[in-house]
Design an enzyme around this catalytic site. Structure first.
Site, PDB file in Angstrom:
ATOM      1  N   ASN A 298       0.830  -1.375   0.025  1.00  0.00           N
ATOM      2  CA  ASN A 298      -0.212   0.225  -0.049  1.00  0.00           C
ATOM      3  C   ASN A 298       0.539   1.370   0.036  1.00  0.00           C
ATOM      4  OD1 ASN A 298      -2.492   1.829   0.561  1.00  0.00           O
ATOM      5  ND2 ASN A 298      -2.297   1.234   2.830  1.00  0.00           N
TER       6      ASN A 298
ATOM      7  N   ASN B 277      -4.566   3.511   0.293  1.00  0.00           N
ATOM      8  CA  ASN B 277      -5.909   2.427   0.273  1.00  0.00           C
ATOM      9  C   ASN B 277      -5.518   2.148  -1.310  1.00  0.00           C
ATOM     10  OD1 ASN B 277      -7.433   3.125   2.467  1.00  0.00           O
ATOM     11  ND2 ASN B 277      -8.314   4.956   1.748  1.00  0.00           N
ATOM     12  N   HIS B 278      -4.243   1.558  -1.678  1.00  0.00           N
ATOM     13  CA  HIS B 278      -4.136   1.252  -2.886  1.00  0.00           C
ATOM     14  C   HIS B 278      -3.903   0.020  -2.519  1.00  0.00           C
ATOM     15  CE1 HIS B 278      -3.231   5.244  -4.560  1.00  0.00           C
ATOM     16  NE2 HIS B 278      -4.036   5.559  -4.909  1.00  0.00           N
ATOM     17  N   PHE B 279      -4.402  -1.191  -1.698  1.00  0.00           N
ATOM     18  CA  PHE B 279      -3.812  -2.524  -1.352  1.00  0.00           C
ATOM     19  C   PHE B 279      -3.773  -3.581  -2.417  1.00  0.00           C
ATOM     20  CE2 PHE B 279      -7.754  -0.775   1.401  1.00  0.00           C
ATOM     21  CZ  PHE B 279      -6.500  -0.276   2.647  1.00  0.00           C
TER      22      PHE B 279
END
Length: 594
Positions: free
Chosen positions: A336, A525-527
Site C-alpha cells: 500500500n 487505500n491502494h491495497f
C-alpha cells in the site's frame, strides 16, 4: 451531530447524505434468497469490485457459460454518483470499516482507518476516482520476476481495452489510450479557481505538463477521473448495469458473503463455495462450480477467504483449527502507498471557495438539473505533482507524488468522521506526500475461523523506520512550491501554526517534519500484493502468472492482491486491467478445451 456551525444547507447535507447512502431497498436486502443450496454454475465469482465486475461481464459473453457473481455488500447508492460528496459517503454501508493493528510508527500510534469499498463496484463506489496507471517500469519488473505476460507491452492492451477516454487531445494518442471501452475517463466538467494556480506553480518550478498514463515522469497534470457527464462511473455502472437485465446466463446476488471455498482435499480441486447471508447468518448453503471458482474480493478479503478455506500459512491456520490443504504465503507481501499530511496551505478570502447557504443551494440545483457546477468536481483534488526527490537514486523512477485535498480530508489522526461537507467548499488545502518507493511490507492475517470476524491488518509488518522521503517532500513544499509566484500572487501560503503533536520541535526543521510523518500518517487505500503472483519456483508466491492458485485446481485469484510489487499509480485502473487480462486467460483456457 447535535449542533452545526456550518452554513445551514451544509448541515442539512451532513445529516441527509449518510441516510441516503445507508438505505437499502427490500429487494436488495432479500437478494440472498435468489440462491438455492446445491445449485451449479460454470463459474462462481466471489466479489464485485472492479475486477469482479469485469469478469462477470466478459465471462458471461459466452452464452453457454452460466456465471454467478456474489457480493457481500449491496446495490450502489444513487448519491455516491455526485463527485464532490465523496468524503461524505465514507464510513457508511459501502465501506468495510477496517482498522489496522496499532503501530507506534503510524497514525500517531493509533489504529489507522483503512477504507475499502463494499458493494457492487467495490472501491470504485467511493474512491476519489483518480485515473493513474503508474510507471511502466513497475510492470516490466513483474515480467523480470518470472511473470510472463505481465510486462508493460503485455498489459498495455488491457488498459486500452477497458478505456473510453473522452478528453481530446489525450484520446488522440492511440499508442497509450483507448476509446470505446466500457469504462469512461474524463476531466471533471467543473474545475475550481485554485486548480490552475497550483498546476502553474509546478510548471514554474520546471515540472512540465504530462500525461501520467502515457509517460509517468516528473511533471504535473490536471487529472482525469472515472466519471461521465459529471457523475461517478463505477465499475458496476460501466460493466454490470448495461448487461444485467439482458443476459440470462448471469446471476448477480448481493448481501452474500463467501465464507469458504470448497476444496476436495484428495484431488486439491476447488468444487464450489459456502456462503451465508450478511443479514441472516442462518441463511447459508453451498454452490458448486463446474469449471472454476474465482476469488476477487480485494487485497484484504481475498487472503482471508483463502485462509478460511485451508490455503495459507500453516502457523496461522492450525492454531485456529483450520485444516491446511496448501501451505502458501497467503497474506504476506501486503502492499500500500503511505502518505503524510499535516502541512496546510491557507487560502486568502479571495481564493476561498466557501459559499453562503443560498449559493450552495443554487449549486445543488445546478447539479441536479445539469450535472454541472462545483458538485461536479472534487475541488483541489484535480492536480497531481510528480517529482523525483533523489532518495532512490533512480533517475527514471519518480518517488513522490503530491495530491491535494481539503485539510481534514487526508489525516486519520483528525478522525475520518470529521469529513462531513462536500469537497467543493474549503478555506485551505493539504498536500498529501505519497511515497512511491516504500521499504515497508505489510501482512494480512486472521485470528478466528469465523468468516464474519474482520482480518488483522499489519500495514508495516517488516521494515526499518525511514521517513527521509517524507522529509524531502515537506521541504519541497515549504522551500519551493509555496514560494512560487503563481501562489504568492494569490496570497496562498503555508500555515506557520505548529501542529499540536509537533510543537516542541523547531518549525520546519527535519525533526519537525519527521514528527509530522509519524503523527500525520495516512494510507492511500491502494491495497495490493497479499496473494502474490510468481512462477512455480517462487516460494513466496500464491498464484501463478495465469492467476491460478499454486497446487490447487480450478481456483484463481483475480484482483489487485496478485501484484508482486507495489505499482506507482492508483489501483482502480490496475484492477480493471487485471480483470480484463484475467478474463482473457480464463477464456483461453476453457475455449481451448472445447
Amino acid at each position: 451531530m447535535d449542533s452545526c456551525s456550518l452554513p445551514e444547507i451544509l448541515c442539512v447535507l451532513a445529516r441527509l447524505v449518510p441516510l441516503l447512502v445507508n438505505y437499502q431497498t427490500p429487494e436488495d436486502l432479500a437478494s440472498p434468497r435468489q440462491l438455492r443450496d446445491g445449485e451449479e454454475y460454470d463459474f462462481i465469482i466471489a466479489g464485485a469490485g472492479p475486477a469482479g465486475c469485469v469478469l462477470a461481464n466478459r465471462l458471461s459473453e459466452m452464452k453457454e457459460w452460466k456465471v454467478l457473481l456474489l457480493e457481500s455488500g449491496g446495490e450502489e447508492p444513487l448519491v455516491s454518483a455526485i463527485p464532490a460528496l465523496t468524503p461524505m459517503i465514507w464510513n457508511s454501508r459501502i465501506d468495510w470499516h477496517y482498522y489496522t493493528q496499532p503501530d507506534p510508527r503510524l497514525c500517531g500510534g493509533k489504529p489507522c482507518f483503512f477504507s475499502t469499498g463494499r458493494g457492487l463496484g467495490g472501491g470504485s463506489l467511493h474512491n476519489n476516482m483518480i485515473y493513474n496507471r503508474g510507471s511502466s517500469l513497475v510492470y516490466d519488473q513483474w515480467g523480470r520476476l518470472g511473470n510472463h505476460g505481465w510486462g508493460y507491452k503485455d498489459v498495455l492492451p488491457y488498459f486500452k481495452k477497458w478505456e473510453n477516454n473522452l478528453d481530446y487531445p489525450i484520446n488522440n494518442d492511440e499508442k497509450f489510450h483507448g476509446v470505446g471501452g466500457p469504462q469512461s475517463v474524463k476531466r471533471f466538467p467543473y474545475i475550481d479557481k485554485n486548480v490552475y494556480p497550483l498546476y502553474e506553480a509546478f510548471q514554474e518550478l520546471g515540472y512540465p505538463s504530462i500525461d501520467i498514463n502515457a509517460h509517468f515522469k516528473p511533471g504535473t497534470m490536471i487529472l482525469q477521473f472515472f466519471q461521465k457527464n459529471g457523475k461517478r462511473q463505477s465499475s458496476n455502472k460501466a460493466y454490470l448495469k448495461p448487461i444485467r437485465r439482458n443476459r440470462p446466463n448471469l446471476k448477480i446476488v448481493t448481501n452474500v458473503r463467501v465464507t469458504k471455498v470448497i476444496i476436495n482435499p484428495k484431488t486439491k480441486m476447488a468444487e464450489g463455495v459456502e456462503y451465508a447471508s450478511e443479514n441472516n447468518r442462518n441463511l447459508k448453503g453451498k454452490i458448486f462450480a463446474r469449471k472454476e471458482v474465482i476469488i476477487s474480493c480485494g487485497a484484504i478479503n481475498s487472503p482471508q477467504v483463502l485462509m478460511l478455506s485451508g490455503i495459507g500459512p500453516r502457523s496461522t491456520l492450525e492454531p485456529l483449527g483450520i485444516k491446511v490443504i496448501e501451505d502458501l504465503k497467503v497474506g504476506y507481501n501486503f502492499l500500500n502507498h503511505m502518505l503524510s499530511g499535516g502541512l496546510d496551505f491557507v487560502l486568502s478570502n479571495q481564493q476561498s471557495t466557501t459559499e453562503s447557504s443560498d449559493q450552495i443551494f443554487a449549486d445543488i440545483l445546478n447539479y441536479a438539473i445539469n450535472h454541472r457546477g462545483p458538485l461536479s468536481g472534487q475541488g483541489i483534488f484535480h492536480v497531481i505533482g510528480v517529482i523525483n526527490s533523489g532518495y532512490t537514486n533512480k533517475s527514471d523512477f519518480p518517488d513522490i507524488t503530491f495530491n491535494f485535498g481539503p485539510s481534514a480530508g487526508l489525516l486519520n489522526t483528525e478522525a475520518s468522521n470529521s469529513l462531513t461537507i462536500p469537497l467543493s467548499y474549503y478555506t485551505r488545502y493539504t498536500p498529501a506526500i505519497i511515497n512511491l518507493a516504500p521499504k515497508y511490507v505489510g501482512l494480512i492475517s486472521i485470528n478466528s475461523s469465523d468468516p464474519f470476524t474482520l482480518p488483522q491488518i499489519y500495514p508495516w509488518y517488516k521494515s526499518h523506520e525511514d521517513n527521509e522521503i517524507f522529509i524531502r517532500g515537506y521541504k519541497f513544499l515549504v522551500n519551493r512550491l509555496s514560494k512560487t509566484k503563481a501562489l504568492k500572487d494569490l496570497n496562498i501560503s503555508v500555515d506557520i501554526t505548529p501542529k499540536e503533536l509537533c510543537k516542541n520541535y523547531e518549525l520546519f526543521s527535519d525533526k519537525y517534519f519527521n514528527c509530522l510523518a509519524v503523527n500525520y500518517t495516512d494510507f492511500t487505500n491502494h491495497f495490493s500484493g497479499s496473494c502474490k503472483m510468481g512462477p512455480k519456483g517462487d516460494n513466496t508466491a500464491v498464484v501463478s502468472p495465469e492467476l491460478k492458485v499454486h497446487n490447487i485446481k480450478n481456483l484463481r485469484v483475480v484482483d489487485t492482491s496478485v501484484t508482486p510489487t507495489l505499482m506507482s499509480g492508483h489501483t482502480n485502473a490496475l484492477a480493471l486491467m487485471i480483470g480484463e487480462k484475467g478474463a482473457d486467460l480464463i477464456q483461453q483456457d476453457w475455449l481451448s478445451k472445447v
